[in-house]
Design a protein around this motif. Structure first.
Motif, short mmCIF file in Angstrom:
data_model
loop_
_atom_site.label_atom_id
_atom_site.label_comp_id
_atom_site.label_asym_id
_atom_site.label_seq_id
_atom_site.Cartn_x
_atom_site.Cartn_y
_atom_site.Cartn_z
N ILE A 110 0.84 -1.20 0.00
CA ILE A 110 0.00 0.00 0.00
C ILE A 110 0.87 1.25 0.00
CG2 ILE A 110 -1.66 1.35 1.36
CD1 ILE A 110 -2.79 -1.44 2.30
N MET A 111 1.92 1.24 0.82
CA MET A 111 2.82 2.39 0.88
C MET A 111 3.47 2.64 -0.48
SD MET A 111 3.09 3.75 4.03
CE MET A 111 4.76 4.29 4.23
N ARG A 112 3.88 1.57 -1.16
CA ARG A 112 4.48 1.74 -2.49
C ARG A 112 3.47 2.31 -3.48
NH1 ARG A 112 7.21 -2.95 -1.01
NH2 ARG A 112 5.72 -4.33 -2.01
N ALA A 113 2.22 1.89 -3.38
CA ALA A 113 1.19 2.39 -4.29
C ALA A 113 0.99 3.89 -4.13
CB ALA A 113 -0.13 1.65 -4.04
N PHE A 114 1.19 4.40 -2.92
CA PHE A 114 0.99 5.83 -2.64
C PHE A 114 2.31 6.60 -2.57
CE2 PHE A 114 -3.11 4.19 -1.58
CZ PHE A 114 -3.98 5.22 -1.87
N ALA A 115 3.40 6.00 -3.01
CA ALA A 115 4.73 6.60 -2.88
C ALA A 115 4.86 7.94 -3.61
CB ALA A 115 5.81 5.64 -3.36
N THR A 116 4.13 8.13 -4.70
CA THR A 116 4.25 9.41 -5.42
C THR A 116 3.78 10.58 -4.56
OG1 THR A 116 2.08 9.14 -6.46
CG2 THR A 116 4.00 8.41 -7.72
N PHE A 117 3.05 10.29 -3.51
CA PHE A 117 2.55 11.35 -2.64
C PHE A 117 3.42 11.60 -1.41
CE2 PHE A 117 -1.16 9.42 -4.75
CZ PHE A 117 -1.52 10.50 -5.53
N SER A 118 4.40 10.73 -1.19
CA SER A 118 5.23 10.92 0.01
C SER A 118 6.73 10.79 -0.24
CB SER A 118 4.82 9.94 1.10
OG SER A 118 5.00 8.60 0.69
#
Length: 184
Positions: free
Chosen positions: A144-152
């Protein structure tokens, strides 16, 4: 000057980094600023890298303080906890980048270039999220964290703008059905 503590050393080093940049600050300069020899700093830090790792992680922990620990008392389900946890991670990093891009660049570049520091940061995030969700499958959380990595991830900081939350919510809507299944 009072007792030399790890916190005082970190505060002094941070002030020097803000004035001069990380490359120009040495242990000798930190010691001089504190009125002690640089050798006395080894009581608190193994070496310069240990000091910079502590300094960078302390800076990150400060900007992400709402995640350590994440308060879940107002929540009734894990999906909402996950959404808000991810959004706070995104928002706080984005604000740090917008409010002080120079310091953001210095600290995040240091962490990205030091696998040990990056591992500590990612483990801290994973533990925070795992504790908030009371969910122990780290593989799922890392995905999940990798999926949202562009935001963090600092690598994408130049893309963060007034549309970031819109894009975050668009991705969330795509991911939400699978996330709900994961927690049921």
């Amino acid at each position: 000057m009072g007792k030399i503590t790890k916190e005082l050393i970190l505060k002094t080093a941070q002030q020097l980094v803000e004035k001069q940049g990380m490359q120009k600050v040495t242990l000798a300069k930190v010691g001089q600023e504190l009125g002690i020899s640089h050798a006395a700093l080894y009581k608190h830090f193994k070496n310069k890298q240990d000091l910079w790792t502590s300094l960078s992680l302390t800076w990150l922990d400060d900007i992400l303080k709402d995640l350590f620990p994440f308060n879940t008392t107002a929540y009734t389900n894990k999906t909402d906890i996950l959404h808000d946890w991810l959004w706070i991670l995104t928002r706080q990093k984005m604000l740090a980048y917008q409010n002080d891009p120079i310091m953001f660049g210095i600290y995040t570049a240091y962490i990205d270039d030091n696998p040990k520091a990056l591992e500590i940061h990612l483990n801290d995030l994973n533990n925070s999220l795992s504790n908030a969700l009371k969910y122990s499958n780290l593989k799922d959380l890392q995905t999940i964290m990798r999926a949202f990595a562009t935001f963090s991830s600092p690598k994408y900081a130049k893309t963060w703008n007034d549309q970031t939350q819109v894009h975050f919510e668009e991705l969330w809507q795509i991911m939400k059905p699978g996330i709900k299944k994961l927690f049921n």
